[in-house]
Each structure stands twice: as C-alpha cells, then as structure tokens.
Design a protein around this motif. Structure first.
Motif, PDB file in Angstrom:
ATOM      1  N   LEU A 165      15.156  15.178  17.453  1.00 21.15           N
ATOM      2  CA  LEU A 165      15.267  15.446  18.973  1.00 21.15           C
ATOM      3  C   LEU A 165      16.460  16.350  19.106  1.00 21.15           C
ATOM      4  N   ALA A 166      17.584  15.996  18.466  1.00 20.26           N
ATOM      5  CA  ALA A 166      18.813  16.906  18.782  1.00 20.26           C
ATOM      6  C   ALA A 166      18.704  18.218  18.551  1.00 20.26           C
ATOM      7  N   PHE A 167      17.858  18.609  17.413  1.00 18.08           N
ATOM      8  CA  PHE A 167      17.488  19.942  17.203  1.00 18.08           C
ATOM      9  C   PHE A 167      16.454  20.343  18.140  1.00 18.08           C
ATOM     10  N   GLU A 168      15.617  19.720  18.732  1.00 18.22           N
ATOM     11  CA  GLU A 168      14.635  20.146  19.716  1.00 18.22           C
ATOM     12  C   GLU A 168      15.132  20.541  21.126  1.00 18.22           C
ATOM     13  N   PHE A 169      16.233  19.432  21.652  1.00 18.82           N
ATOM     14  CA  PHE A 169      16.770  19.484  22.860  1.00 18.82           C
ATOM     15  C   PHE A 169      17.831  20.874  22.688  1.00 18.82           C
ATOM     16  N   LEU A 170      18.276  21.058  21.754  1.00 13.36           N
ATOM     17  CA  LEU A 170      19.252  22.402  21.887  1.00 13.36           C
ATOM     18  C   LEU A 170      18.496  23.476  21.407  1.00 13.36           C
ATOM     19  N   THR A 171      17.376  23.684  20.913  1.00  9.78           N
ATOM     20  CA  THR A 171      16.637  24.771  20.678  1.00  9.78           C
ATOM     21  C   THR A 171      15.533  24.960  21.345  1.00  9.78           C
ATOM     22  N   GLY A 172      14.865  23.955  21.886  1.00  8.67           N
ATOM     23  CA  GLY A 172      13.612  24.002  22.578  1.00  8.67           C
ATOM     24  C   GLY A 172      12.496  24.172  21.626  1.00  8.67           C
ATOM     25  N   MET A 173      12.724  23.854  20.633  1.00  6.33           N
ATOM     26  CA  MET A 173      11.377  23.932  19.358  1.00  6.33           C
ATOM     27  C   MET A 173      11.574  22.596  18.578  1.00  6.33           C
ATOM     28  N   ALA A 174      10.508  21.990  18.526  1.00  4.49           N
ATOM     29  CA  ALA A 174      10.329  20.807  17.669  1.00  4.49           C
ATOM     30  C   ALA A 174      10.647  21.157  16.104  1.00  4.49           C
ATOM     31  N   PHE A 175      11.225  20.229  15.338  1.00  2.00           N
ATOM     32  CA  PHE A 175      11.713  20.439  14.129  1.00  2.00           C
ATOM     33  C   PHE A 175      10.560  20.265  13.404  1.00  2.00           C
ATOM     34  N   PHE A 176       9.883  19.243  13.203  1.00  2.00           N
ATOM     35  CA  PHE A 176       8.875  18.877  12.455  1.00  2.00           C
ATOM     36  C   PHE A 176       7.506  18.786  13.249  1.00  2.00           C
ATOM     37  N   GLY A 177       6.168  19.095  12.481  1.00  2.00           N
ATOM     38  CA  GLY A 177       4.931  19.002  13.284  1.00  2.00           C
ATOM     39  C   GLY A 177       3.992  19.244  12.147  1.00  2.00           C
ATOM     40  N   ALA A 178       2.771  18.369  12.094  1.00  2.93           N
ATOM     41  CA  ALA A 178       1.819  18.512  11.067  1.00  2.93           C
ATOM     42  C   ALA A 178       0.392  18.245  11.524  1.00  2.93           C
ATOM     43  N   GLY A 179       0.035  18.733  12.566  1.00  2.40           N
ATOM     44  CA  GLY A 179      -1.124  18.627  13.187  1.00  2.40           C
ATOM     45  C   GLY A 179      -1.978  19.614  12.676  1.00  2.40           C
ATOM     46  N   GLY A 180      -3.464  19.493  12.951  1.00  2.00           N
ATOM     47  CA  GLY A 180      -4.431  20.543  12.797  1.00  2.00           C
ATOM     48  C   GLY A 180      -4.840  20.203  11.321  1.00  2.00           C
ATOM     49  N   PHE A 181      -4.808  19.150  10.586  1.00  2.00           N
ATOM     50  CA  PHE A 181      -5.293  18.882   9.312  1.00  2.00           C
ATOM     51  C   PHE A 181      -6.341  17.842   9.426  1.00  2.00           C
ATOM     52  N   PRO A 182      -7.228  18.062   8.644  1.00  2.00           N
ATOM     53  CA  PRO A 182      -8.667  17.065   8.715  1.00  2.00           C
ATOM     54  C   PRO A 182      -8.343  15.600   8.754  1.00  2.00           C
ATOM     55  N   ASN A 183      -7.383  15.122   8.154  1.00  2.00           N
ATOM     56  CA  ASN A 183      -7.056  13.638   8.055  1.00  2.00           C
ATOM     57  C   ASN A 183      -5.505  13.388   7.878  1.00  2.00           C
ATOM     58  N   GLU A 184      -5.690  12.007   7.997  1.00  2.00           N
ATOM     59  CA  GLU A 184      -4.071  11.648   8.048  1.00  2.00           C
ATOM     60  C   GLU A 184      -3.334  11.769   6.706  1.00  2.00           C
ATOM     61  N   GLN A 185      -3.803  11.901   5.557  1.00  2.00           N
ATOM     62  CA  GLN A 185      -3.439  11.883   4.261  1.00  2.00           C
ATOM     63  C   GLN A 185      -2.779  13.319   4.351  1.00  2.00           C
ATOM     64  N   LYS A 186      -3.232  14.340   4.733  1.00  2.00           N
ATOM     65  CA  LYS A 186      -3.110  15.647   4.692  1.00  2.00           C
ATOM     66  C   LYS A 186      -1.887  15.976   5.727  1.00  2.00           C
ATOM     67  N   GLU A 187      -2.065  15.209   6.668  1.00  2.00           N
ATOM     68  CA  GLU A 187      -0.850  15.423   7.921  1.00  2.00           C
ATOM     69  C   GLU A 187       0.397  14.671   7.086  1.00  2.00           C
ATOM     70  N   ASP A 188       0.381  13.462   6.627  1.00  2.00           N
ATOM     71  CA  ASP A 188       1.564  13.028   6.002  1.00  2.00           C
ATOM     72  C   ASP A 188       2.122  13.931   4.842  1.00  2.00           C
ATOM     73  N   ASP A 189       1.218  14.443   3.910  1.00  2.00           N
ATOM     74  CA  ASP A 189       1.776  15.292   2.909  1.00  2.00           C
ATOM     75  C   ASP A 189       2.237  16.492   3.698  1.00  2.00           C
ATOM     76  N   GLU A 190       1.893  17.297   4.605  1.00  2.00           N
ATOM     77  CA  GLU A 190       2.557  18.346   5.352  1.00  2.00           C
ATOM     78  C   GLU A 190       4.082  18.017   5.752  1.00  2.00           C
ATOM     79  N   LEU A 191       3.959  16.718   6.426  1.00  2.00           N
ATOM     80  CA  LEU A 191       5.275  16.273   6.912  1.00  2.00           C
ATOM     81  C   LEU A 191       6.226  16.469   5.923  1.00  2.00           C
ATOM     82  N   LEU A 192       5.961  15.548   4.784  1.00  2.00           N
ATOM     83  CA  LEU A 192       7.044  15.266   3.704  1.00  2.00           C
ATOM     84  C   LEU A 192       7.155  16.762   3.022  1.00  2.00           C
ATOM     85  N   LEU A 193       6.239  17.739   2.924  1.00  2.00           N
ATOM     86  CA  LEU A 193       6.548  19.061   2.455  1.00  2.00           C
ATOM     87  C   LEU A 193       7.581  19.654   3.340  1.00  2.00           C
ATOM     88  N   GLN A 194       7.505  19.392   4.650  1.00  2.77           N
ATOM     89  CA  GLN A 194       8.240  20.145   5.872  1.00  2.77           C
ATOM     90  C   GLN A 194       9.551  19.632   5.410  1.00  2.77           C
TER      91      GLN A 194
END
Length: 352
Positions: free
Chosen positions: A139-168
C-alpha cells in the motif's frame, strides 16, 4: 498527505500488534478519514436519494421462506466524501476488525485481498502479524503512485492466481529464498533445475506478463449497481537497502535484491500496469535475453509512476521503506514500531 496517512496506519497496526493481535485485512477500504461536523448536517441532506435504480424491490429468499434478518431492500451507498476531513491535521482510523486474529495462534487464513497477500499466505505457510507489514509495503507503493503493486486476477482458478502472484513477486523483488521457493508445489512449471525461468505466466497466450507492464483492467462495477434494474432481489442462505529492524536512520545504498520499482497511482484493480521501458534498474532474467517480460521491477515501476512533486530524497526513502516491509521471510520484516522510525517519516507532523 500520503506520508501522514501511512504513518497513522502504522500507528494503528502498532497498537494491535503490541497487544498480540493482527488485523488480517489491511487494505485501503479499511482506512477511514474522519468526518467533520456530520452531527450538524440536516438529516434530509444525508437521506438516500430516491433516484431510479438506486433502491431495489423487496428482497426475497430463493426458497420463498420468510427471513426475519434479511433487509427489506438494498440501496446503493451514498458518498460522504464531501464531509471527509482531509485538511491539515486530518485523522485516519483503522477499521473492520472482522479478520483480526491472535498473532501467536491464528485459527484460520484471513481473507486478505489477492494483491496484498504475503508469500506465506499464498503458500499456506505459518503466518502471524507480519502479514500486515507486507500489506503495508504494497500500500505504500499504491498510495504514493496511485497504482496497485501486485495483482493476479483473471485466471480460471486459485492455483494459477497464486502462481501469477508469486511470479510477480519474483520479477518485482528478486528471487524467492530457498525456504519459500521449495514450498511452491508448481515452481517446476516456471523454473528449470537451475532456477532459470522457462515460463513467464500461468496462462499461455494471456496478456499477463506479455510486455512487462500490462494495462490495468477497468474495475468492474459492483453487483449492486449492475443489478439495480427494478428486478426482484434474491438472497442466498478477498532497490534500496532495506531498513533494518532496530535501526533508526538507515538510508538505502542500492545493494538490495535485484529490481523492483513503482508506477504512478491510478484507480483500478490490483493488477499489472502500463509503463515505459526505462532500463536503469532492469532485472537480468536467467535463460532469457528479454528483460522486459514478466512483472516490472519495483524501481522501474516507481520511476515510471513516481509523483512529480516527490523529491529525489523522498523517493529514495520511500523505496527503502517499501523494500524494508516487503521482505520475503516474515521473520525479517520489521515491526510497525520500527517502521515508524524510518527516515521517510522523519518530516511527518504529529496530528495528535
């Protein structure tokens, strides 16, 4: 304002943590500005406006049974932004304690928004109050820039969302330590035997990770706003060297983990953003010559979205603050009390 907002948020976390509690849902929606003079505003001015589509027809259960606890109708919320006190001396309060847990003995995994989840939450490892510190760093990044730092939405299941977040995380903050990497059951899908990257995203052909700075998707309207169309409602029965714990005036020296930069803050879901190709802090990806794939490094993202009014000194201190909070190992993350001593907050005026 963002500096003092973050400082006050840390004060709230420090109070909880010093009493053995973790918030468990530290996010923007749970940081509330105080309202000024609301008790003097006429009730008619605060009443829900009867605009077409703002109030639903009576709510009913799908099974037709009577529900004494269900609301009679649903209505769109009415903003109180006009009454928020955002002037000098404003106060921010930490709210929503529905996910609070005993830090030494958590009973269940809290519902932290995807983009604010610490690695130990993503992988189902032992966790404590330090998950709040990780969320704070995001949130420190987000509040000073206006952009979320991480995000992994749009994948078909929770496992792929988790993987995307760890990759990010890997792309933005550097390689995961072995103690965490070895707990990732699907790491072999993305990394070879020597930890070389062999796949950039959980979804082949996905926009995620295609150019290093993917566009933010537009936030979807709320279900309530979509469905308030007069139909009946039915009820069914979330860079710089880290500032070390205990040190009161540590400046970053650039010897931290490889690449992580920020982007300017804009409204939108916590997902990838669009940025430039400035390569001052590019990360070298083993096994691939294209350093622009994947999530952009922290420092690179921050350089692209950095607020113009932020001085070079403040920018360096902010990156140090973020790096300090976003330590992969929860035991290495500082306490909220220690973060309050970070030089980024040295010029903050006390409001209480």
């Amino acid at each position: 304002m963002a500096r003092d907002l973050l400082r006050q948020a840390l004060l709230g976390l420090d109070l909880l943590h010093s009493n053995g509690l973790a918030h468990g849902d530290f996010q923007p929606g749970n940081l509330l500005f105080s309202l000024r003079g609301l008790d003097k505003v006429p009730e008619v001015e605060l009443r829900q406006h009867s605009v077409k589509g703002s109030v639903s027809k009576p709510v009913r259960r799908r099974d037709g049974k009577k529900d004494l606890w269900a609301p009679r109708y649903l209505a769109l919320d009415q903003s109180l932004d006009a009454y928020a006190d955002v002037g000098p001396g404003f106060e921010v309060k930490l709210s929503d304690f529905g996910e609070v847990f005993n830090a030494s003995k958590p009973e269940k995994r809290p519902s932290v928004p995807m983009g604010l989840r610490a690695p130990e939450l993503v992988l189902g490892l032992t966790f404590d109050e330090k998950i709040d510190i990780w969320s704070f760093g995001c949130l420190a990044f987000e509040f000073l820039t206006g952009m979320a730092f991480f995000g992994a939405g749009g994948f078909p299941n929770e496992q792929k969302e988790d993987d995307e977040l760890l990759l990010q995380m890997t792309d933005a903050l550097g390689p995961l330590p072995d103690s965490i990497f070895t707990q990732w059951p699907r790491a072999n899908l993305y990394f070879g035997p020597n930890r070389e990257r062999i796949q950039w995203s959980p979804s082949e052909g996905s926009d995620h990770g295609s150019d290093g700075l993917s566009d933010f998707d537009e936030a979807e309207p709320s279900d309530l706003e979509d469905d308030l169309d007069g139909s009946d409602w039915e009820m069914n029965s979330v860079g710089p060297e880290p500032f070390k714990d205990g040190e009161e005036n540590v400046q970053g020296n650039g010897n931290g983990p490889p690449g992580t930069l920020g982007d300017d803050i804009k409204d939108g879901p916590r997902d990838n953003d669009d940025g430039n190709n400035d390569n001052d802090h590019d990360v070298e990806h083993k096994g691939d010559d294209d350093a622009d794939q994947g999530h952009p490094p922290l420092e690179k993202r921050f350089k692209h979205f950095r607020p113009k009014e932020l001085s070079d000194s403040d920018a360096e201190q902010l990156l140090s603050l973020i790096r300090t909070a976003l330590q992969y190992e929860r035991t290495e993350r500082p306490s909220a009390a220690t973060l309050l001593k970070h030089p980024f907050f040295s010029e903050t005026q006390t409001t209480k």
